[in-house]
Design an enzyme around this catalytic site. Structure first.
Site, PDB file in Angstrom:
ATOM      1  N   GLY A  15       0.803  -1.061  -0.043  1.00  0.00           N
ATOM      2  CA  GLY A  15       0.007   0.014   0.099  1.00  0.00           C
ATOM      3  C   GLY A  15       0.947   1.217  -0.054  1.00  0.00           C
ATOM      4  CB  VAL A  28      17.092   9.541  -5.938  1.00  0.00           C
ATOM      5  CG1 VAL A  28      17.976  10.329  -7.245  1.00  0.00           C
ATOM      6  CG2 VAL A  28      16.409   8.637  -6.358  1.00  0.00           C
ATOM      7  NE  ARG A  76      -1.034  -4.957  -0.758  1.00  0.00           N
ATOM      8  CZ  ARG A  76      -1.496  -3.925  -0.396  1.00  0.00           C
ATOM      9  NH1 ARG A  76      -2.541  -3.596  -1.137  1.00  0.00           N
ATOM     10  NH2 ARG A  76      -1.293  -3.494   0.510  1.00  0.00           N
ATOM     11  CG  ASP A 107       5.791  -6.837   8.684  1.00  0.00           C
ATOM     12  OD1 ASP A 107       6.837  -6.238   8.872  1.00  0.00           O
ATOM     13  OD2 ASP A 107       4.947  -7.100   9.592  1.00  0.00           O
ATOM     14  CB  THR A 129       2.752   0.701   6.057  1.00  0.00           C
ATOM     15  OG1 THR A 129       1.493   0.414   6.402  1.00  0.00           O
ATOM     16  CG2 THR A 129       3.713   0.191   7.342  1.00  0.00           C
ATOM     17  CG  ASP A 131      -1.616  -0.261   7.925  1.00  0.00           C
ATOM     18  OD1 ASP A 131      -2.483   0.538   7.635  1.00  0.00           O
ATOM     19  OD2 ASP A 131      -1.594  -1.376   7.182  1.00  0.00           O
ATOM     20  CG  ASP A 133       1.462  -3.062  10.083  1.00  0.00           C
ATOM     21  OD1 ASP A 133       2.091  -2.114   9.546  1.00  0.00           O
ATOM     22  OD2 ASP A 133       0.511  -4.024   9.390  1.00  0.00           O
ATOM     23  NE  ARG A 158     -16.920  16.531  19.101  1.00  0.00           N
ATOM     24  CZ  ARG A 158     -16.091  15.993  19.887  1.00  0.00           C
ATOM     25  NH1 ARG A 158     -15.128  15.042  19.935  1.00  0.00           N
ATOM     26  NH2 ARG A 158     -16.650  16.299  21.260  1.00  0.00           N
ATOM     27  NE  ARG A 175      -2.689  -4.968   5.350  1.00  0.00           N
ATOM     28  CZ  ARG A 175      -1.839  -5.125   4.323  1.00  0.00           C
ATOM     29  NH1 ARG A 175      -1.746  -6.705   3.992  1.00  0.00           N
ATOM     30  NH2 ARG A 175      -1.460  -4.430   3.382  1.00  0.00           N
TER      31      ARG A 175
HETATM   32  P1  ADP Z   1       3.073  -4.444   2.580  1.00  0.00           P
HETATM   33  O1  ADP Z   1       4.451  -4.288   2.159  1.00  0.00           O
HETATM   34  O2  ADP Z   1       2.621  -3.304   2.789  1.00  0.00           O
HETATM   35  O3  ADP Z   1       3.006  -5.474   3.811  1.00  0.00           O
HETATM   36  P2  ADP Z   1       2.110  -6.724   1.149  1.00  0.00           P
HETATM   37  O4  ADP Z   1       1.941  -7.571   2.298  1.00  0.00           O
HETATM   38  O5  ADP Z   1       0.829  -6.725   0.187  1.00  0.00           O
HETATM   39  O6  ADP Z   1       2.188  -5.176   1.450  1.00  0.00           O
HETATM   40  O7  ADP Z   1       3.443  -7.182   0.318  1.00  0.00           O
HETATM   41  C1  ADP Z   1       3.684  -6.379  -0.832  1.00  0.00           C
HETATM   42  C2  ADP Z   1       4.343  -7.334  -1.728  1.00  0.00           C
HETATM   43  O8  ADP Z   1       5.698  -8.043  -1.349  1.00  0.00           O
HETATM   44  C3  ADP Z   1       3.667  -8.536  -2.241  1.00  0.00           C
HETATM   45  O9  ADP Z   1       2.582  -8.423  -3.130  1.00  0.00           O
HETATM   46  C4  ADP Z   1       4.713  -9.272  -2.772  1.00  0.00           C
HETATM   47  O10 ADP Z   1       5.075  -9.050  -4.116  1.00  0.00           O
HETATM   48  C5  ADP Z   1       5.738  -9.358  -1.836  1.00  0.00           C
HETATM   49  N1  ADP Z   1       5.834 -10.218  -0.634  1.00  0.00           N
HETATM   50  C6  ADP Z   1       5.082 -10.355   0.293  1.00  0.00           C
HETATM   51  N2  ADP Z   1       5.207 -11.628   1.134  1.00  0.00           N
HETATM   52  C7  ADP Z   1       6.344 -11.900   0.178  1.00  0.00           C
HETATM   53  C8  ADP Z   1       7.091 -13.293   0.575  1.00  0.00           C
HETATM   54  N3  ADP Z   1       6.697 -14.232   1.532  1.00  0.00           N
HETATM   55  N4  ADP Z   1       8.078 -13.635  -0.203  1.00  0.00           N
HETATM   56  C9  ADP Z   1       8.299 -12.819  -1.458  1.00  0.00           C
HETATM   57  N5  ADP Z   1       7.654 -11.601  -1.708  1.00  0.00           N
HETATM   58  C10 ADP Z   1       6.705 -11.383  -0.808  1.00  0.00           C
HETATM   59  O1  F6P Z   2      -1.553  -1.172   4.490  1.00  0.00           O
HETATM   60  C1  F6P Z   2      -2.366  -0.136   4.126  1.00  0.00           C
HETATM   61  C2  F6P Z   2      -3.690  -0.385   3.944  1.00  0.00           C
HETATM   62  O2  F6P Z   2      -4.381   0.848   3.467  1.00  0.00           O
HETATM   63  C3  F6P Z   2      -4.326  -0.779   5.121  1.00  0.00           C
HETATM   64  O3  F6P Z   2      -4.537   0.016   6.326  1.00  0.00           O
HETATM   65  C4  F6P Z   2      -5.442  -1.703   4.173  1.00  0.00           C
HETATM   66  O4  F6P Z   2      -5.898  -2.813   4.946  1.00  0.00           O
HETATM   67  C5  F6P Z   2      -4.889  -1.976   2.798  1.00  0.00           C
HETATM   68  O5  F6P Z   2      -3.732  -1.151   2.835  1.00  0.00           O
HETATM   69  C6  F6P Z   2      -5.756  -1.810   1.716  1.00  0.00           C
HETATM   70  O6  F6P Z   2      -4.983  -2.340   0.709  1.00  0.00           O
HETATM   71  P1  F6P Z   2      -5.595  -2.049  -0.697  1.00  0.00           P
HETATM   72  O7  F6P Z   2      -4.876  -1.040  -1.427  1.00  0.00           O
HETATM   73  O8  F6P Z   2      -5.058  -3.572  -1.382  1.00  0.00           O
HETATM   74  O9  F6P Z   2      -7.043  -2.100  -0.623  1.00  0.00           O
END
Ligand code: ADP
Ligand code: F6P
Length: 324
Positions: A15, A28, A76, A107, A129, A131, A133, A158, A175
């Site tokens: 995200g 950069v 993603r 993560d 992010t 979040d 988190d 409000r 999330r």
């Molecule tokens: P965020 O980085 O915000 O937590 P996602 O969990 O959607 O978002 O992960 C972003 C991208 O990172 C995924 O679409 C994928 O391409 C890559 N990714 C996530 N988990 C793995 C994994 N276990 N191994 C390799 N690539 C991963």
């Molecule tokens: O991780 C950021 C976030 O905006 C979360 O708060 C939310 O659950 C998720 O991404 C939404 O993702 P998407 O853009 O795939 O709907």
């Protein structure tokens, strides 16, 4: 012996978050100032696999520190979750002479970075992010802008909630995590805050609280509901039926991820982006930048991913006390 890095890539993944552009700019410019070449990888790991790779110069990042979103776009990518996808990604890096990558994301993006690192591409993660988190760091780029955007929106809801003497269920992002909800709950003086980490599903207790606060003269009742609990619209219907008080749901949604970054997000992003390049230039790999206990630091990716983060109980208790 540490590998000498000559050309680095930078990508944003998962995200988007306000401040990602400031981080790209810092990567950069720090790299160029250290005599490294920089390539921008478009659309996260998806763009890497499609070889959407561009040369970046000092001017490529002019006029972006104040802009929301990410100039590199984000995505993603399921294919990158597979060992074949990861091998292909590492080969494409070698083909383009990229021997180090800065991955700005959450993560999930770090997991991908760890895989690239194991395949010989020096990789450093930067926490991006809204979040908040990511366990290894007390700050993630985008959080401050997101909570300020949400806070302003909630103030507006409000106003109308008070005029109509309604109850409002306002759903914020995050999330599975309740940080945005907790911060908005405190900042907006919400009557109730529902957090995935704390909520026991006892809707009757919530209903009782809404009825009690109406009895003591409160003209509105704001419930901040975290996305991890969700179902705000059906919750509003049930609350209206049980209390007899008009109840509306507002789901703030993607507006929380947009907009120009706050000063805090610009500064954290700039410093974290610069520090990521310093690590790469010093031959480091498989690390993530963090802000912990008042200082910038870095952790091994696997150690960072194994860490746990819990919502501060004392802050939650204070948030409840302040509305009673
Ligand atoms: P965020 O980085 O915000 O937590 P996602 O969990 O959607 O978002 O992960 C972003 C991208 O990172 C995924 O679409 C994928 O391409 C890559 N990714 C996530 N988990 C793995 C994994 N276990 N191994 C390799 N690539 C991963
Ligand atoms: O991780 C950021 C976030 O905006 C979360 O708060 C939310 O659950 C998720 O991404 C939404 O993702 P998407 O853009 O795939 O709907």
């Amino acid at each position: 012996m540490a590998k000498t890095v000559k050309t680095i890539g930078v990508l944003t993944s998962g995200g988007d978050a306000p401040g990602m552009n400031a981080a790209i700019r810092a990567v950069v410019r720090t790299a160029i100032n250290r005599g490294l070449k920089v390539k921008g990888i478009m659309r996260g790991y998806a763009g890497l696999l499609q070889e959407e790779i561009i040369d970046m110069h000092t001017k490529s990042v002019s006029e972006i520190i104040n802009r929301g979103g990410t100039i590199l776009y984000t995505a993603r990518c399921m294919e990158f979750m597979t060992p074949e996808g990861q091998r292909k990604g590492a080969e494409i890096c070698r083909k383009h002479g990229i021997d180090g990558i800065v991955v700005i994301g959450g993560d999930g993006s770090y997991r991908g970075a760890g895989k690239l690192s194991a395949l010989g591409i020096n990789t450093i993660g930067v926490p991006g992010t809204i979040d908040l988190d990511i366990a290894c760091t007390d700050y993630t780029i985008g959080f401050d802008t997101a909570v300020n955007t949400a806070m302003e929106a909630i103030d507006k809801v409000r106003d109308t909630s008070t005029s109509h003497e309604r109850c409002s269920i306002i759903e914020v992002m995050g999330r599975h995590a309740g940080y945005i909800a907790l911060w908005c709950g405190i900042a907006n003086g919400a009557e109730d805050i529902l957090l995935p980490e704390k909520y026991d599903g006892n809707e009757q207790a919530l209903i009782n609280h809404i009825i009690e606060s109406r009895k003591i003269g409160k003209r509105h009742h704001i419930v901040i509901n975290a996305e991890g609990i969700g179902h705000s619209t059906s919750m509003a219907r049930r609350i209206e039926a049980a209390t007899g008080i008009e109840t509306r749901a507002t789901i703030l949604g993607y507006m929380q991820r947009g907009g120009g970054p706050t000063c805090k997000d610009r500064v954290y992003a700039s410093i974290m982006g610069a520090k990521a390049v310093e690590l790469l230039a010093n031959g480091a790999s498989n690390r993530v930048i963090a802000y912990k206990n008042g200082d910038y630091t870095d952790f091994d990716i696997q150690e960072a991913l194994a860490m746990q983060k819990s919502l501060p109980e004392d802050q939650y208790q204070i948030s409840k006390l302040l509305t009673r």
